[in-house]
Enzyme design. Structure first.
Site, PDB file in Angstrom:
ATOM      1  N   GLU A 451      11.044   1.702  -7.568  1.00 46.70           N
ATOM      2  CA  GLU A 451      10.810   2.935  -8.235  1.00 46.70           C
ATOM      3  C   GLU A 451       9.282   3.761  -7.330  1.00 46.70           C
ATOM      4  O   GLU A 451       8.369   3.869  -7.883  1.00 46.70           O
ATOM      5  CB  GLU A 451      10.031   2.837  -9.728  1.00 46.70           C
ATOM      6  CG  GLU A 451      11.350   2.322 -10.632  1.00 46.70           C
ATOM      7  CD  GLU A 451      11.005   2.563 -12.082  1.00 46.70           C
ATOM      8  OE1 GLU A 451       9.880   3.035 -12.332  1.00 46.70           O
ATOM      9  OE2 GLU A 451      11.949   2.138 -12.895  1.00 46.70           O
TER      10      GLU A 451
HETATM   11  C1  LIG Z   1      14.933  -5.920  -6.510  1.00 46.89           C
HETATM   12  C2  LIG Z   1      15.265  -4.285  -6.276  1.00 46.89           C
HETATM   13  C3  LIG Z   1      16.020  -3.610  -7.189  1.00 46.89           C
HETATM   14  C4  LIG Z   1      16.251  -2.078  -6.802  1.00 46.89           C
HETATM   15  N1  LIG Z   1      16.937  -1.306  -7.673  1.00 46.89           N
HETATM   16  C5  LIG Z   1      17.421  -0.056  -7.203  1.00 46.89           C
HETATM   17  C6  LIG Z   1      18.242   0.568  -7.981  1.00 46.89           C
HETATM   18  O1  LIG Z   1      18.657   0.150  -8.947  1.00 46.89           O
HETATM   19  N2  LIG Z   1      18.809   1.623  -7.489  1.00 46.89           N
HETATM   20  C7  LIG Z   1      18.314   2.123  -6.395  1.00 46.89           C
HETATM   21  O2  LIG Z   1      18.926   3.301  -5.746  1.00 46.89           O
HETATM   22  N3  LIG Z   1      17.316   1.467  -5.504  1.00 46.89           N
HETATM   23  C8  LIG Z   1      17.103   0.308  -5.989  1.00 46.89           C
HETATM   24  N4  LIG Z   1      16.115  -0.226  -5.254  1.00 46.89           N
HETATM   25  C9  LIG Z   1      15.600   0.221  -4.113  1.00 46.89           C
HETATM   26  C10 LIG Z   1      14.055   0.729  -3.920  1.00 46.89           C
HETATM   27  O3  LIG Z   1      13.710   1.772  -4.599  1.00 46.89           O
HETATM   28  C11 LIG Z   1      13.733   0.695  -2.515  1.00 46.89           C
HETATM   29  O4  LIG Z   1      13.642  -0.744  -2.122  1.00 46.89           O
HETATM   30  C12 LIG Z   1      12.452   1.463  -2.197  1.00 46.89           C
HETATM   31  O5  LIG Z   1      12.539   2.705  -2.449  1.00 46.89           O
HETATM   32  C13 LIG Z   1      11.919   1.435  -0.821  1.00 46.89           C
HETATM   33  O6  LIG Z   1      13.140   1.511   0.219  1.00 46.89           O
HETATM   34  P1  LIG Z   1      13.088   0.506   1.168  1.00 46.89           P
HETATM   35  O7  LIG Z   1      13.115  -1.057   0.588  1.00 46.89           O
HETATM   36  O8  LIG Z   1      14.368   0.737   2.031  1.00 46.89           O
HETATM   37  O9  LIG Z   1      11.615   0.204   2.199  1.00 46.89           O
HETATM   38  P2  LIG Z   1      11.296   1.234   3.146  1.00 46.89           P
HETATM   39  O10 LIG Z   1      11.817   2.685   2.825  1.00 46.89           O
HETATM   40  O11 LIG Z   1      11.935   0.846   4.563  1.00 46.89           O
HETATM   41  O12 LIG Z   1       9.736   1.077   3.253  1.00 46.89           O
HETATM   42  C14 LIG Z   1       9.083   0.393   4.059  1.00 46.89           C
HETATM   43  C15 LIG Z   1       7.690   0.202   3.801  1.00 46.89           C
HETATM   44  O13 LIG Z   1       7.257   1.584   4.245  1.00 46.89           O
HETATM   45  C16 LIG Z   1       6.556   2.304   3.353  1.00 46.89           C
HETATM   46  N5  LIG Z   1       6.518   3.720   3.459  1.00 46.89           N
HETATM   47  C17 LIG Z   1       7.724   4.255   3.778  1.00 46.89           C
HETATM   48  N6  LIG Z   1       7.283   5.583   3.891  1.00 46.89           N
HETATM   49  C18 LIG Z   1       6.203   5.761   3.900  1.00 46.89           C
HETATM   50  C19 LIG Z   1       4.936   6.721   4.178  1.00 46.89           C
HETATM   51  N7  LIG Z   1       5.492   8.044   4.397  1.00 46.89           N
HETATM   52  N8  LIG Z   1       3.684   6.528   4.004  1.00 46.89           N
HETATM   53  C20 LIG Z   1       3.440   5.233   4.013  1.00 46.89           C
HETATM   54  N9  LIG Z   1       4.192   4.109   3.848  1.00 46.89           N
HETATM   55  C21 LIG Z   1       5.613   4.462   4.032  1.00 46.89           C
HETATM   56  C22 LIG Z   1       6.851   1.479   2.098  1.00 46.89           C
HETATM   57  O14 LIG Z   1       5.921   1.976   0.861  1.00 46.89           O
HETATM   58  C23 LIG Z   1       7.095   0.137   2.311  1.00 46.89           C
HETATM   59  O15 LIG Z   1       6.164  -0.573   1.971  1.00 46.89           O
HETATM   60  C24 LIG Z   1      15.648  -1.699  -5.532  1.00 46.89           C
HETATM   61  C25 LIG Z   1      14.864  -2.386  -4.748  1.00 46.89           C
HETATM   62  C26 LIG Z   1      14.783  -3.856  -5.204  1.00 46.89           C
HETATM   63  C27 LIG Z   1      14.047  -4.548  -3.977  1.00 46.89           C
END
Ligand SMILES: Cc1cc2nc3c(=O)[nH]c(=O)nc-3n(C[C@H](O)[C@H](O)[C@H](O)COP(=O)(O)OP(=O)(O)OC[C@H]3O[C@@H](n4cnc5c(N)ncnc54)[C@H](O)[C@@H]3O)c2cc1C
Length: 767
Positions: A451
Site C-alpha cells: 500500500e
Molecule cells: C506481501 C505483498 C503483498 C502485496 N499485495 C498486492 C496486491 O494484492 N495487489 C497489488 O497490486 N500489489 C500488491 N503488492 C505490491 C506492492 O504494492 C508493491 O510491492 C509496492 O508497491 C512496491 O513495489 P516494488 O515492490 O516493486 O518496489 P519498487 O517500486 O521497486 O521500490 C523499491 C524501493 O524504492 C522506493 N522508491 C520507489 N520510488 C521512489 C521514489 N520516487 N522516491 C523514493 N523511494 C522510492 C520504494 O519505497 C522501495 O523502498 C504486494 C506486495 C507485497 C510484498
C-alpha cells in the site's frame, strides 16, 4: 502606482487595479515555473479530502475542532461481533500450524470466515454485508492480528482496496447487485491486481493493456476489451474467483469515440474466464496468506466488466487513489497497533518474570529504556488509529493522514517489535509454537512494503501531497496557474495569491513570537495538566507552516526532487498529527492521571523529533540566507527539546511491569492465548509473579535467591514455598523454547552434513 499596504494584503483586500501591477508578473513567472504534472500525478494529489491535517497546516490549529470531534465508538452489534465470531475465530487459529504445517488457513477457518461474513465487513447490509464502521473494521483486524498475521491479511484484503470497495463507490447498480452479495458471503473471493514486474511503486507506468474490440461473449457478439496483463505479488490471487484488474485501455479503431489512449481502467475478470492464468504461490517473508502472480493474453471481457461501466473507462487511477485514501488508514494501522500492543503486553510480562543476576530483567535500566519506548509507542499508535477511524466514520477520506498512518504505524511497529525481540533475547529468536513474537517480526517488512512502500510514502507523498492539499492556498493557486484560459487563471490567482501573502506574513510573526517565548504564549485550550503540550504543538505548527512556505517558495517544483528535505518536513507533519491524536485520546478517555507519563513521553519524544528535523532542514536548505533566517526565527536558542528524561522513561516501563488499569487500557482487546500456548503461559506466570511478589521481596531482602533455602531457614512457610514452587514452574514453562527432531527440520537428511567443498576448505584452513 498605488501602494499595497501590509494591511491590504493581510485583509486580502487587494483591488483589481493592483492586479495589473503586481499579480500579472508574478502569475506569469509562477506559471512558467510550475512543474509539469501528469494526469496520474494530479489525480493522486486530488484524491480524498483534508481535515485536521489542513488545520495543522494553517499554523494556528483550532483545538476545539479536534476536541469536539466525537470519539470512535462501537455499536452494540459491532461489540457483539468482536466478542462472538472474532473471539471464536481467534480460538480456531493456530498460527504455527498455519505457517509451518499447512502453509494455509485450515479449511474450517476459511469456512468460518465466509459463513460469518468477515469478507463483507465494509459491504452495506442491504447487500448482505456487515456494514461496519471503520472503527469496528479496525478493531476486528487488530484482534485477529494478535493471533495470526496470515489470517488478518486474508480478512483485511477483501475489505481494503479492491473489488468490494471499488464496486461500492463506483459500480453500476447491476454490478453492485450481482457482485456485492457474493463477495459478502464469500461465494466470490476477490483480489486486486495493480502491481506488475515492471511497475511497482510507479504503478501508473504499467504496460498491461486492454484494447476495445468486438468479440463473442456467451454466444453473442458484443463490444468489449481484449486484455493482456502480467501482475505479481497479488494477495489472494491463488484462491481468487474474481480479479480486479488495472490496465491501460486503448480504442485504436475508435469504436467508442475519438480518443485512442483512454487511460488506466479497472475491470472485474472472473478467474474462470478462458485465458486467465493464476501462477504458483509467492511466499512473502514466510507469511502464508495466499499471494501470487496472474497473467492473461488477449482475454476478452464485455465492456460491462469495467467497474462503473463504459463511462468509467480511463477513470481507474482516480478511483484507485480515492479508495486508497480511506483504506490505507484502516488495515495496516490496525495490524501495526496490534503488533505494538502485543509487544507491550508480552515484553512487560516477560521482563517481569525472567530473572538474570537474581533479579527480574525489567529492573535493569537497559531494559527499561526499550520497555518505556514500547509503552509510549503503544499509547501513541492506538490514539492515532482511533482518531483516524473517527475521521473516516465522520465521512472523511483523508488522503494525507492515511498516508501518515500507513507509514508511521508500520515504521513504529517495526521499532517496537525489534525492541520486544531484543528484550526477549533467545526466547523470541527460537522459532516454534511457543514463540509468540517471531512471526510478527518476520511480517513487519510486508507492512512496510505494501500500500505504498514506506520510503516512497515518507519522501514523496506525505509532504508532497500534504503541502498541496492541506496548505490553505497552494492548491487553489496551482489550479489557477494551470488554467488554460489566461484571464480566468489570472482572476483566480489574484483572488488567492494576496491572501496567501497575508497569511505568510502573519505566520512569520506567529512563529517568531511563539518560538522566542518557548511556546509559553502560544494558544492552548484551558485544559489543566496538558495545556503545556498544546502550547508547544501550537508553536511547532506555526514554525511548520512558516518553514513549509519558505521551502516551497525557495525550491518550488525542485522540492519534489529534494526528497530528504521533503521527508523531514513530512516527519514534522506526521508528528503534529500523531501528537494531536495522543492529546485527543487523553481527553476521550476521561483524562486518566495514571496514563499521564505515557502522554508526556509521547510529547517529549515527538517534540525532540520535530526539533531535530527542523535543525536538519535548516542545515540543508540550499538557500543559505533563508535557512539562517528560518533558524533565527524558529530555533533562536538551538534545537531545544531533549528526548524524555530517564525518570519518565522508567515510569513508562514500570507501567508495563506491573498490572494496572493503564496496562489493561494499552493492551485491551488482544487475544491472550489458551491452554498451554506460549502467550497463555506468560499470562499465568505474570499473574503468579505479581501475587508472590511480597514473598519474592522477602527473599531478595534476605539475599536468599532459592526458595528451598528460604524454606529450610524458616524465612518462608510451607504454603509460601509451595507458591514459590508453582511460580518457578510457571516461569520455567515461559522460558522454555521449542526444539525439533533433526528430520523434522530437514526431511531429506537425518543428520546435518557438511558439503565436500566446506570439508575441503576446513582441512586446508582456508576461509
Ligand atoms: C506481501 C505483498 C503483498 C502485496 N499485495 C498486492 C496486491 O494484492 N495487489 C497489488 O497490486 N500489489 C500488491 N503488492 C505490491 C506492492 O504494492 C508493491 O510491492 C509496492 O508497491 C512496491 O513495489 P516494488 O515492490 O516493486 O518496489 P519498487 O517500486 O521497486 O521500490 C523499491 C524501493 O524504492 C522506493 N522508491 C520507489 N520510488 C521512489 C521514489 N520516487 N522516491 C523514493 N523511494 C522510492 C520504494 O519505497 C522501495 O523502498 C504486494 C506486495 C507485497 C510484498
Amino acid at each position: 502606482m498605488e501602494q499595497v499596504s501590509g494591511c491590504d494584503i493581510i485583509m486580502g483586500e487587494h483591488t483589481g487595479r493592483n492586479r495589473a501591477c503586481h499579480t500579472r508578473p508574478i502569475f506569469s513567472s509562477a506559471r512558467r515555473a510550475l512543474p509539469t504534472m501528469s494526469d496520474t500525478e494530479r489525480e493522486a494529489l486530488e484524491a480524498g479530502d483534508v481535515w485536521w491535517d489542513a488545520e495543522l497546516f494553517t499554523g494556528n490549529p483550532d483545538w476545539s475542532k479536534l476536541l469536539d470531534m466525537p470519539a470512535a465508538t462501537l455499536s452494540a452489534e459491532e461489540q457483539a461481533f468482536l466478542q462472538g465470531p472474532v473471539e471464536q475465530l481467534c480460538g480456531l487459529l493456530d498460527d504455527w500450524r498455519i505457517n509451518w504445517e499447512l502453509r494455509d488457513l485450515p479449511p474450517e477457518v476459511w469456512d468460518f470466515i465466509k459463513a460469518n461474513r468477515f469478507f463483507g465487513m465494509i459491504i452495506p447490509k442491504e447487500y448482505g454485508g456487515l456494514g461496519f464502521s471503520a472503527f469496528a473494521h479496525s478493531e476486528v483486524i487488530r484482534k485477529i492480528s494478535t493471533r495470526s498475521v496470515a489470517t488478518a491479511v486474508t480478512v483485511m484484503v477483501p475489505n481494503s482496496l479492491g473489488p468490494g470497495e471499488l464496486l461500492m463507490h463506483f459500480g453500476t447498480k447491476e454490478q453492485q447487485q450481482y457482485w456485492l452479495p457474493r463477495l459478502a458471503d464469500g461465494r466470490e473471493i476477490p483480489c486486486f491486481g495493480l502491481t506488475s514486474p515492471e511497475a511497482g511503486s510507479d504503478a501508473a507506468s504499467m504496460i498491461d493493456r486492454g484494447v476495445i474490440c468486438r468479440g463473442s461473449y456467451n454466444g453473442r457478439e458484443v463490444l468489449g476489451l481484449r486484455i493482456s496483463w502480467h501482475k505479481r505479488y497479488i494477495t489472494l490471487a491463488p484462491v481468487a474467483t474474481v480479479l480486479g484488474l488495472a490496465f491501460k485501455a486503448y480504442d485504436p479503431d475508435h469504436l467508442i469515440g475519438n480518443q485512442e489512449a483512454l487511460g488506466i481502467t479497472v475491470a472485474l475478470v472472473a478467474t474462470n474466464t478462458p485465458g486467465v492464468e493464476i501462477g504458483r504461490r509467492h511466499l512473502p517473508s514466510y507469511q502464508v496468506f495466499e499471494n501470487g502472480p496472474t497473467w492473461g493474453r488477449d482475454v476478452f471481457v464485455p465492456l460491462d466488466a469495467v467497474i462503473g461501466g463504459p463511462e468509467r473507462l480511463g477513470q481507474g487511477w482516480k478511483m484507485l487513489m480515492s479508495a486508497l485514501a480511506a483504506g490505507r488508514g484502516i488495515s495496516l494501522p490496525a495490524l501495526s497497533a496490534a503488533g505494538v500492543a502485543l509487544a507491550a503486553r508480552t515484553t512487560g510480562a516477560y521482563a517481569r518474570v525472567r530473572e538474570q543476576f537474581n533479579i527480574p530483567i525489567g529492573t535493569f535500566e537497559g531494559i527499561e529504556e526499550p520497555l518505556g519506548r514500547i509503552a509510549g509507542t503503544a499509547y501513541l499508535l492506538d490514539a492515532a488509529r482511533r482518531l483516524t477511524c473517527a475521521a473516516l466514520d465522520q465521512g472523511h477520506h483523508p488522503a494525507v493522514t492515511s498516508a501518515i498512518m500507513k507509514s508511521q504505524a508500520t515504521e513504529r511497529m517495526r521499532s517496537a517489535v525489534n525492541d520486544a525481540m531484543d528484550v526477549h533475547g533467545g526466547k523470541a529468536v527460537m522459532d516454534g509454537p511457543l514463540n509468540y513474537l517471531g512471526n510478527l517480526c518476520r511480517a513487519v517488512p510486508v507492512g512496510i512494503t505494501v500500500e505504498g512502500a514506506n520510503i516512497l510514502t515518507r519522501n514523496l507523498i506525505i509532504f508532497g501531497q500534504g503541502a498541496i492539499r492541506c496548505h490553505p492556498y497552494l492548491f487553489e493557486e496551482m489550479m489557477a496557474l494551470a488554467e488554460p484560459d489566461l484571464k480566468k487563471g489570472l482572476d483566480r490567482f489574484d483572488k488567492v495569491f494576496w491572501r496567501h501573502v497575508g497569511h505568510s506574513l502573519i505566520t512569520v510573526m506567529r512563529a517568531f513570537g511563539r518560538s522566542w517565548t518557548g511556546g509559553r504564549l502560544a494558544p492552548a485550550p484551558d485544559i489543566g495538566a496538558t495545556a503545556r503540550f498544546y502550547r508547544q504543538l501550537s508553536r511547532y505548527a506555526a514554525s511548520f507552516a512558516m518553514v513549509s512556505d519558505m521551502a516551497l517558495l525557495t525550491l518550488g517544483g525542485r522540492l519534489k526532487r529534494k526528497e530528504m528535505l521533503a521527508a523531514r518536513l513530512g516527519d514534522v507533519l506526521s508528528e503534529l498529527y500523531l501528537l494531536s491524536a495522543a492529546l485527543k485520546r487523553w481527553e476521550d478517555e476521561g483524562r486518566q492521571d495514571a496514563d499521564l507519563p505515557l502522554l508526556a513521553w509521547c510529547m517529549e519524544t515527538g517534540f525532540n523529533t520535530i526539533e531535530v528535523r527542523f535543525a536538519d532542514v535548516f542545515a540543508n536548505l540550499p538557500n543559505r540566507f533563508v535557512a539562517c533566517i528560518l533558524r533565527f526565527i524558529n530555533q533562536p536558542f538551538g534545537a531545544g527539546h531533549r528526548s524524555p528524561a530517564d525518570a519518565l522513561t522508567k515510569h513508562c516501563a514500570q507501567l508495563l511491569l506491573d498490572p494496572s488499569e493503564t496496562r489493561d487500557r494499552l493492551t485491551a482487546g488482544l487475544y491472550l492465548g489458551k491452554h498451554e500456548e506460549g502467550l497463555a503461559r506468560l499470562e499465568r506466570a505474570f499473574a503468579l509473579a505479581i501475587e508472590n511478589e511480597p514473598i519474592a521481596k522477602r527473599l531478595r531482602d534476605a539475599r536468599i535467591y532459592d526458595w528451598r533455602a528460604a524454606k529450610k531457614s524458616g524465612l518462608i512457610t510451607d504454603i509460601e514455598s509451595e507458591r514459590m514452587a508453582a511460580l518457578e514452574e510457571a516461569v520455567a514453562k515461559v522460558v522454555a523454547v521449542d526444539d525439533f527432531a533433526a528430520d523434522a527440520l530437514s526431511p531429506t537428511s537425518k543428520k546435518p552434513t557438511l558439503d565436500n567443498a566446506t570439508l575441503a576448505s576446513r582441512s586446508t584452513g582456508a576461509s
